[in-house]
Design a protein around this motif. Sequence first.
Motif, short mmCIF file in Angstrom:
data_model
loop_
_atom_site.label_atom_id
_atom_site.label_comp_id
_atom_site.label_asym_id
_atom_site.label_seq_id
_atom_site.Cartn_x
_atom_site.Cartn_y
_atom_site.Cartn_z
N ASP A 291 65.93 56.97 22.95
CA ASP A 291 65.12 56.72 21.76
C ASP A 291 63.70 57.20 22.01
O ASP A 291 62.95 56.60 22.79
CB ASP A 291 65.15 55.23 21.43
CG ASP A 291 64.48 54.91 20.11
OD1 ASP A 291 64.16 55.86 19.36
OD2 ASP A 291 64.26 53.72 19.83
N CYS B 261 62.98 59.66 11.62
CA CYS B 261 63.21 60.48 12.81
C CYS B 261 64.50 61.29 12.68
O CYS B 261 65.35 61.01 11.83
CB CYS B 261 63.26 59.59 14.05
SG CYS B 261 64.75 58.61 14.15
N GLU C 65 60.01 58.92 20.10
CA GLU C 65 59.25 58.65 18.88
C GLU C 65 59.68 59.54 17.72
O GLU C 65 59.69 59.11 16.57
CB GLU C 65 57.76 58.84 19.15
CG GLU C 65 56.87 58.32 18.03
CD GLU C 65 55.42 58.22 18.45
OE1 GLU C 65 54.64 57.63 17.69
OE2 GLU C 65 55.07 58.71 19.55
N SER C 66 60.06 60.79 18.00
CA SER C 66 60.38 61.72 16.92
C SER C 66 61.87 62.00 16.78
O SER C 66 62.30 62.54 15.77
CB SER C 66 59.65 63.05 17.15
OG SER C 66 60.07 63.62 18.39
N LYS D 81 67.28 54.00 13.88
CA LYS D 81 66.60 54.91 12.95
C LYS D 81 66.06 54.16 11.75
O LYS D 81 64.92 54.37 11.32
CB LYS D 81 67.57 56.01 12.50
CG LYS D 81 66.97 56.99 11.50
CD LYS D 81 67.97 58.06 11.09
CE LYS D 81 67.37 59.01 10.05
NZ LYS D 81 68.33 60.07 9.67
N HIS E 1 62.22 53.40 13.02
CA HIS E 1 61.66 54.71 12.73
C HIS E 1 61.49 54.94 11.22
O HIS E 1 61.24 56.08 10.81
CB HIS E 1 62.55 55.82 13.32
CG HIS E 1 62.62 55.82 14.82
ND1 HIS E 1 61.74 56.52 15.61
CD2 HIS E 1 63.47 55.18 15.66
CE1 HIS E 1 62.05 56.33 16.88
NE2 HIS E 1 63.08 55.52 16.95
#
Length: 859
Positions: free
Chosen positions: A171, A208, A173-174, A200, A204
């Motif tokens: 996992d 992401c 950040e992007s 996700k 995120h």
Amino acid sequence: MSTSAKNLDPVFQGAGQRVGTEIWRIENFQPAPWPKTEHRKFYSGDSYIILQTTTGKGGSYLYDIHYWIGKDTSQDEAGTAAIKAIELDAALGGRAVQHRELQGHESDMFLSYFKPCIIHLDGGVASGFKKFEEEKFENRLYVCRGKRVVRMKQLPFARSSLNHDDVFILDTESKIYQFNGANSNIQERAKSLEVVQYLKENYHERKCEVAIIDDGKLVAESDSGEFWVLFGGFAPIGKKLASEEDIVLEKAARKLYSITDGQLKLVEGTLFKAMLENNKCYLLDCGGEIHVWVGRVTQLEDRKVACKAAEELIHKENRPKATRINQVTQGCETNSFKYNFHSWPLGTGTGNTAGEEGRGKVAALLKQQGVGVKGSTKNASVNEELPPLLDGGGKVEVWRVNGSAKTPVPTAEIGKFYAGDCYIVLYTYHSVDKKEEYLLACWIGKESIQDEQIMAAQLSDTMWTSMKGRPVQGRVFQGNEPPQFIGLFQPMVILKGGLSTGYKKSLADKSMNDDTYTSDGVALIHVSGTSVHNNKAVQVDAIATSLNSFDCFLLQSGNSLFIWHGNSSNIEQHQWALKIGEFLKSGATLKHVKEGTESSAFWFALGGKQSSSNKKVTSDIIRDPHLYTFTLNHTLLQVAEVFNFSQDDLLTEDMLILDTHAEVFIWIGQSAETKDKHMAFDIGQKYVDLAVRLEGLASHVPLYKVTEGNEPCFFTSYFSWDSAKAVAHGNSFEKKLALLFGATFSERQAIDKSNNGNQSGPTQRASALAALSSAFNPSNSKPKSTKLVRSAQGSQRAAAIAALSSVLTAEQKKAMSESSASKTSSPYSTAAVLVETFQRGTQCSEIGDLIEVQLKRKK
């Protein structure tokens, strides 16, 4: 010693009053409510109490209590959690089953409350932890294990954490990467995708990207280069190392101990239920699992001592930490407990009647002891819930089995079933989406001979095979016909005797009289149905005592046909009786007779007047379904429950058992082993035999074989059914991939698979080198999108430097040992040094510093 309600913790006031999950965390040795928003997170330094409330038969509440122990929690806090769990049970009326859960060894039942996963976090209340969302985002590497519930564990972010046997989630950040080890289980890959989707959506904001990396592919996926850069470049990964999570709990010879003042005393002899005295506590040691049984008149303090004795046994004998402890109360025993006893008599009721009665007795006794019992019973009437019926207007075909052949039943006779015969029924209809569907069932009469029962099964199997396995195939036994089967016939009448030559011969061999129904003899037909799903009529003994005030009866005597209405019968029954009379004796003059106004001719046909019964016969329709996986070792069937099941648990590589108590289904995935598919009904019957002994299941419960993609409405009604999932193609991983991430993602995977098959395109090593070069020389690359450019110039470069700083130790030490002149004259650029390093697959720990030195020299 009597226990007062004052001794119970007030924090449990009102617990268990609604279906769902409630959690308390132990804080300063007291349970404190844990917010709903935090339910999925468990800190390793803490202990928790989890209450799961479900509804049982009659609307009463059923409880499971789990106390979860973090790997870093103190022994005192762990002990507090165990004791408070017993107090919570007492507050609920002593009706709960208690389970000990250790971090990393959680049971499938526990994990099922938090699908798709739970999140283990470091720290705890004593260490002043920060909330997960408040922490600065860091790349996290997880290993995911489990075919139905995911056990997710965070690992050190290093290439050495990877192996070929597991599924991993990285996992960032992007982007979220799922790395599938070459030897990993397909179903684990599918379940890990659910975790990816959860991360996700919840961490995120759905923004992401997602990438799938398949270990062992010669040709790389489009995202593999970026993935390997984060680990310092592509290089071979090691083998899976054994850990505590991999320990398999072994069964041992069962030993039963009585518990007195915390001391264990072995109970000699074969285990019988009668050994368990209601004023004592017992410990059943099964090796990898320990059961604590408490009698319903035991004191609360005795129960706490019994729980402590189980913990001490594990510690004294140095048992694995994963050893399970379950505590059950008399009358509320689980199947896993009862299975260990040679004999476990069941109550006269069906379903969980004995357990419900036991719970009521326990609650009453605890009240006598002064314990305040909250929500012991939810008084709700049993609503008759019925499965959806098959689409009407289809085509019904019926054959009667006669010797080794099947004889078509004339259309005018369809609906008449003789107890001495076996029948094959094929119903063809169209589902909602206009797809042609089939129900193929053989009906087994109570008086039919065994040879024709076997032949009916064989002929049905032959038809099923000739239709390429599309029909839902069932075995229905007289007296246990399900609503959707009865609904095919308008009406359905079961008559005495039989028409097959095999049945006639068996009567002759036994010198028995033939009482087969004839249209000109004396016959009494019981009519109890009121609607299309229960319109079954059954021939009974033609005597007055067979009459019942709540129903209607047809009495046939020669050419006369009486319709008798019981005083408590209703208009719907009258209408069905009229319809059945016309069906059995078309054109006959019908004589309506109300109870109390019978003529002498009526009583003469029944052999004389007698009082009719005023006792209503009720049918117990239960809708409490359970889904099971199973293993078959020789003739021994072992089942494991899939808790809180959903359609997602129907994995295409499996066969599963769905038990609704009224019916049993064997579901067959398209990719299941062929040899197992052919044994579906044998497996189903073995399960029924087991459930008859442990659950009081009817021995002749309807049994179905259902293949994936051909599920009928009376099966899908037990799930929140999504037809899109049912028609997805591929293995369980490919199906989940398409459903979660769409066709575009699947098309890209198909292209990657095609490239791999053609052995063309860059290898994973080459892809990693290209990505690495792009990270340090962005001007030389031409990304496909602006998003990818930003990733290459920013986060990838930073991530590469950070990741590389912890690898390649040997290489840097070697470089530092060389002369400074040699270093200064090195012709390599920073990127070139890294590329060559990765090509060699060597390691160096402070490569980040080396990079910074090179950059300064360039300036």
